[in-house]
Motif scaffolding. Structure first.
Motif, mmCIF file in Angstrom:
data_model
loop_
_atom_site.group_PDB
_atom_site.id
_atom_site.type_symbol
_atom_site.label_atom_id
_atom_site.label_comp_id
_atom_site.label_asym_id
_atom_site.label_seq_id
_atom_site.Cartn_x
_atom_site.Cartn_y
_atom_site.Cartn_z
ATOM 1 N N ASP A 197 37.455 98.869 -8.935
ATOM 2 C CA ASP A 197 37.994 99.759 -9.964
ATOM 3 C C ASP A 197 38.367 98.972 -11.218
ATOM 4 O OD1 ASP A 197 39.490 101.695 -11.425
ATOM 5 O OD2 ASP A 197 40.028 102.692 -9.556
ATOM 6 N N GLY A 198 37.910 99.448 -12.368
ATOM 7 C CA GLY A 198 38.270 98.827 -13.635
ATOM 8 C C GLY A 198 39.344 99.563 -14.394
ATOM 9 N N ALA A 199 39.842 100.673 -13.829
ATOM 10 C CA ALA A 199 40.860 101.477 -14.509
ATOM 11 C C ALA A 199 42.229 101.297 -13.869
ATOM 12 C CB ALA A 199 40.456 102.949 -14.497
ATOM 13 N N ILE A 200 42.336 101.525 -12.570
ATOM 14 C CA ILE A 200 43.573 101.284 -11.832
ATOM 15 C C ILE A 200 43.347 100.059 -10.958
ATOM 16 C CG2 ILE A 200 45.239 102.209 -10.181
ATOM 17 C CD1 ILE A 200 44.553 104.979 -11.062
ATOM 18 N N PRO A 201 44.003 98.944 -11.241
ATOM 19 C CA PRO A 201 43.731 97.707 -10.508
ATOM 20 C C PRO A 201 43.814 97.911 -8.995
ATOM 21 C CG PRO A 201 45.203 97.273 -12.346
ATOM 22 C CD PRO A 201 45.067 98.772 -12.250
ATOM 23 N N PRO A 202 42.862 97.394 -8.244
ATOM 24 C CA PRO A 202 42.914 97.533 -6.786
ATOM 25 C C PRO A 202 44.228 97.048 -6.183
ATOM 26 C CG PRO A 202 40.734 96.799 -7.444
ATOM 27 C CD PRO A 202 41.578 96.789 -8.679
ATOM 28 N N ALA A 203 44.842 96.021 -6.776
ATOM 29 C CA ALA A 203 46.122 95.535 -6.253
ATOM 30 C C ALA A 203 47.202 96.609 -6.380
ATOM 31 C CB ALA A 203 46.549 94.263 -6.990
#
Length: 235
Positions: free
Chosen positions: A185-191
């Motif tokens: 995901d480039g919008a909501i960071p996976p972390a």
């Protein structure tokens, strides 16, 4: 004609910021082919014409209206911002049997999107929230160019109020939930997704960008089928 039930819940698909319900068309085609019934809702905080002024609570009311119109059990799939009004509303509806957060915000009581990101809420909630930086990469990084351009052309304005208003209730405290982490995901960071997924009873993962309903509808449908088959069987 009266609907008959085979144990499968109806899926209510709730879109994220800057999108409309039409974004679900490809996933719905896959779901229909696999025998799943699905519905959508257009959130009033996203404006196709004019400047939207609605916030979380108006979005929650729109979701509630759809839930009341569906007979039998419902599983609610929320994408991105859609997780916020779903969290606010779904707990009021006895027919909701499962919540699925797809790369979605999963707030606790008194949290807004601003709070989740550790940002101070603006005093003036009028106007719109600017479109995310580099939406081609952030939202559709794993889509081919032509498909990404088509998706970008469908984006609309999103009210600032919707991002700043906190929820007063958290439906995931009383309704079983699954979080689907989008690992690229480039919008909501996976972390951040991993952190929010701690609220969920179950966690699944997709090797996709932010919008797998466009880039990987078959793979997303497989995850949904896995989750909802378990719900239907009572596992």
């Amino acid at each position: 004609m009266e609907k008959t039930y085979d144990g499968r819940p109806t899926l209510l698909l709730v879109h994220g910021a800057w999108h409309r319900a039409s974004c679900w068309a490809e996933l719905q085609a896959v779901l229909t082919a696999e025998g799943w019934d699905s519905r959508t809702v257009d959130l009033p905080s996203t404006g196709k014409q004019g400047i939207p002024t609605a916030g979380v609570y108006e979005d929650a009311a729109a979701i509630g209206e759809q839930l009341r119109s569906i007979e039998g059990p419902v599983a609610v799939l929320a994408h991105s911002y859609g997780g916020i009004p779903v969290t606010q509303e779904a707990g009021d509806h006895a027919n909701v049997v499962h919540l699925i957060y797809l790369a979605a915000y999963m707030p606790a009581e008194n949290e807004s999107m601003y709070d989740i990101h550790g940002l101070p809420a603006p005093e003036d909630l009028s106007g719109v929230f600017p479109l995310i930086d580099d939406p081609r990469t952030s939202l559709y990084g794993d889509l081919p160019d032509a498909a990404a351009e088509a998706a970008l052309g469908q984006l609309v304005d999103q009210s600032l109020r919707s991002f700043a208003q906190p929820v007063s209730r958290a439906a995931w405290r009383t309704i079983p939930s699954t979080y689907v982490v989008c690992e690229r995901d480039g919008a909501i960071p996976p972390a951040l997704q991993e952190s929010m997924s701690a609220h969920a009873a179950n966690v699944e993962r997709l090797a996709s960008g932010h919008s797998p309903f466009l880039s990987a509808p078959v793979e997303l449908s497989a995850v949904l089928r896995k989750v909802l088959t378990a719900v239907s069987s009572g596992d």
